[in-house]
Design a protein around this motif. Sequence first.
Motif, PDB file in Angstrom:
ATOM      1  N   SER A 198      32.488  16.539  39.196  1.00  0.00           N
ATOM      2  CA  SER A 198      31.504  17.484  39.988  1.00  0.00           C
ATOM      3  C   SER A 198      30.227  17.979  39.747  1.00  0.00           C
ATOM      4  O   SER A 198      29.710  18.093  41.086  1.00  0.00           O
ATOM      5  N   ARG A 258      37.688  14.695  40.961  1.00  0.00           N
ATOM      6  CA  ARG A 258      37.190  15.682  41.050  1.00  0.00           C
ATOM      7  C   ARG A 258      35.952  16.302  42.116  1.00  0.00           C
ATOM      8  O   ARG A 258      34.951  15.721  40.216  1.00  0.00           O
ATOM      9  N   THR A 259      35.962  16.439  42.294  1.00  0.00           N
ATOM     10  CA  THR A 259      34.232  16.652  43.071  1.00  0.00           C
ATOM     11  C   THR A 259      33.688  17.469  43.379  1.00  0.00           C
ATOM     12  O   THR A 259      32.644  17.891  44.310  1.00  0.00           O
ATOM     13  N   ASP A 260      35.357  19.208  43.164  1.00  0.00           N
ATOM     14  CA  ASP A 260      35.036  19.890  44.235  1.00  0.00           C
ATOM     15  C   ASP A 260      34.074  19.842  45.687  1.00  0.00           C
ATOM     16  O   ASP A 260      34.355  21.404  46.143  1.00  0.00           O
ATOM     17  N   ASP A 264      40.677  21.560  39.427  1.00  0.00           N
ATOM     18  CA  ASP A 264      39.729  22.779  38.631  1.00  0.00           C
ATOM     19  C   ASP A 264      40.425  23.378  37.608  1.00  0.00           C
ATOM     20  O   ASP A 264      39.875  24.179  37.030  1.00  0.00           O
TER      21      ASP A 264
END
Length: 188
Positions: A58, A85-87, A156
Motif C-alpha cells: 500500500s 494489499r494496495t488499498d 487492511d
Amino acid sequence: MIIDLTTKVREELVEPWLAKQEKKHIALGHVGTHLDTYLKSEIPLEYFKTRGVLIDASSYSEKREIDIKDVEKYEIKKGDFVLFRTDRINKTYGTVEYFKDHPELSQDLIKYLAKKEVAFIGIDAAGIRRAGEHTEADKYCEEKNVYVIENLSNLDKINFDEMNIYTMWLEDKEATGLRCRVIAEKRD
C-alpha cells in the motif's frame, strides 16, 4: 478471527453498467470479487483452502509496479494464496478513478509466482495488469494453474501473519469471470 475479503457491490452501481452490456451473463461474472478463467480450465477443488501470504504494498503500489524484490522476504510456497494489499479498493469500487491506472504486478513477479506454483494471486484492485495486458496476464497464470482474484476488500483488517484462505466459486461453462467469496481465517 475470520475476515470476509469479498467486495460487496450495490445493485444501483451495477445495474446501469450491466444494462449497456451485450452479454450480461458474461459481464456479471466480472463484477465485485471474482476469479478470472478465460481458458475455462477446471480449478482444482483443493484450492478451496490455502495458506495465505499477505504482501502489504500500500505504501508504494500507486507509484510503481510491485516487483520480485517486494516479496523476497516472504516465504511463498506451492499452493499458497498470495494477497496483494494496495488499498485501491478504498477509492470506491466502480468509479472511473478505481479502474484508471490501478496498481499492477510486474511481469517478472507474475512469472516468479507462477514458477512458485501458487494457487491464487489476489489483489484489492481491478487486476494484476492494466488494460490490454490484463487478460493476457490472467491467461498466462491460468495456463500455469494459478488463478487471479480481483477486487478483494478488507485486506487492511488482516492483522495476523498465519492464515488460511477459503475461496468459494461456482463453475460456469460460459463465464470468463467467476464471482467468488474469499475468507481469511487466523491460524492458531
